[in-house]
Enzyme design. Structure first.
Site: not given
Ligand code: PMT
Length: 405
Positions: A212, A291, A325, A339, A343
């Site tokens: 991503n 590959k 986040f 979330k 969580k």
């Molecule tokens: O890195 P930058 O370019 O500065 O951009 C910042 C950002 C946009 C990446 C950051 O601000 C942000 O929003 N990060 C979380 C992005 C995300 O994955 O969101 P989500 O809604 O998919 O996940 C929610 C939370 O669960 C997040 O805290 C994530 O770390 C966590 N997660 C998600 C999936 C997974 N398998 N395990 C996790 O722990």
């Protein structure tokens, strides 16, 4: 005033926003700082040195060769005494000089000579601000560890609407207070923080992967802010080109599975965990050691779920402060609240990635912080450094409340 008088050099360059620098001088002086104002020649066309002298109660510096005291060199002495240097407003011209090491007046020579942290608050016409030359110079300042105070958007003095308004004096003065309070007391000394940052890469074959747009900027800013407040910080980072923040232990990972392992194993020892990483929710069910050769038809890659690291931490949580986040594009608050609950988080920081200046790769972020107590606070568009400082301060407040129970 009871505070030790830290010395702030306020460098004013020649733009209409110079009048706001007068309000900033007044606020900083009222907060107990020893403010010394330096002005470029053009700044004096907008506001007189006398205004700043009256507000700061200090002589104003306008000329590198004005040497009233024969026992010292005035601008070197100022540069050495400074605890913080702020350039506000910073015009395109002064930004260009600082980025390229040009020293031809009292402002640029003093800044080149100082070892104190330098903050730059740009203010100019929106088209000047967006010009590649200015953007390149700002990027260069970032690389030189100069903190940029993001300009605001709105109606500019030139009549254009857009980005280029000097950050408000209250916002700058607040950031200055936070900076010195964090540095002085190191309130997080003895606390262990784990921060995650960046994307994950999910391998398909030796040349392809799913990933991503995360750059790691948000997570690295959080690690830096926590370390500046004295915390012992571990940064578990997916692939990112950013330099490691000073004083932070960096653990590099590639995939969601590796991040899971590194984070979960360390969780029990932490006081706080902030998960800013953009972790893949799915990975290819099958990976190829060689590959994958293209054929004539379609290629369907079957995907399987990765483990949700944050949900696992939520299930294991004892008294850690846990912050997630959420990167959302629609129904932002509802998704974030779900979330938060699922969580078991203390609060969740939501960025609406459909908004300009927010989310992936940007240097700024506009976030809403939703707490488990059901409060939602929308913060203005701020630099990622400032968002990080506020988040870490919020975690600190929660740790403090927990300790006092
Ligand atoms: O890195 P930058 O370019 O500065 O951009 C910042 C950002 C946009 C990446 C950051 O601000 C942000 O929003 N990060 C979380 C992005 C995300 O994955 O969101 P989500 O809604 O998919 O996940 C929610 C939370 O669960 C997040 O805290 C994530 O770390 C966590 N997660 C998600 C999936 C997974 N398998 N395990 C996790 O722990």
């Amino acid at each position: 005033m009871t505070r030790k008088k830290e010395t702030i050099l306020l460098c004013v360059s020649g733009g209409i926003a110079a009048f706001k620098a007068a309000a900033l001088t007044s606020k900083l002086a009222q907060q107990g700082f020893d403010v010394h104002v330096l002005m470029t020649e053009n700044a004096q066309r907008f506001v007189t040195p006398l205004t700043f002298q009256a507000l700061s109660r200090n002589a104003v510096h306008t000329d590198t060769f004005d040497e009233p005291d024969s026992t010292s060199i005035a601008h070197i002495d100022l540069a050495d005494r400074a605890d913080l240097v702020i350039v506000a407003p910073a015009t395109a011209n002064v930004i260009g000089k600082l980025a390229n090491g040009i020293a031809d007046d009292v402002v640029s020579t003093t800044i080149l000579a100082t070892k104190a942290p330098v903050w730059v608050a740009p203010a100019m016409n929106v088209n000047m601000y967006n010009h590649p030359a200015v953007q390149n110079n700002l990027e260069q300042l970032r690389r030189m560890n100069v903190k940029l105070l993001e300009p605001g958007e709105g109606l500019l003095a030139c009549g254009w609407i857009g980005k280029g308004r000097l950050a408000e004096p209250e916002v700058i003065a607040d950031a200055v207070l936070r900076h010195f309070e964090a540095g002085k007391d190191q309130p997080l000394r003895g606390q262990k923080f784990l921060v995650t940052a960046g994307p994950t890469q999910e391998k398909i074959d030796p040349v392809r992967y799913f990933s991503n747009h995360s750059s790691g900027k948000m997570g690295y800013a959080l690690a830096k802010a926590a370390a500046a407040r004295g915390a012992e910080v571990t940064l578990v980072s997916g692939p990112s080109e950013l330099p490691p923040p000073a004083g932070v232990k960096v653990v590099r990972v590639t995939s969601a599975a590796e991040m899971y392992e590194q984070v979960v194993e360390r969780f029990a020892a932490q006081d706080a965990v902030i998960k800013a990483a953009a972790v893949a929710d799915y990975r290819p069910k099958r990976t190829f050691s060689e590959k994958f050769k293209k054929g004539g038809g379609e290629w369907v890659v079957e995907m399987e779920r990765t483990q949700d690291i944050l949900a696992e931490l939520g299930a294991r949580k004892k008294d850690q402060v846990l912050v997630g986040f959420a990167a959302e594009t629609n129904d932002v608050q509802r998704h974030a609240s779900e979330k938060l609950r699922k969580k078991n988080l203390d609060f969740i920081v939501v960025n609406d990635i459909s908004q300009q200046g927010s989310g992936f790769r940007t240097d700024t972020n506009q976030v809403t912080v939703v707490s488990r107590e059901g409060e939602a606070a929308q913060w203005p568009l701020l630099s990622k450094d400032e968002v990080a400082e506020r988040i870490v301060d919020e975690v600190y407040e929660r740790l403090k409340r927990r300790r006092s129970k």
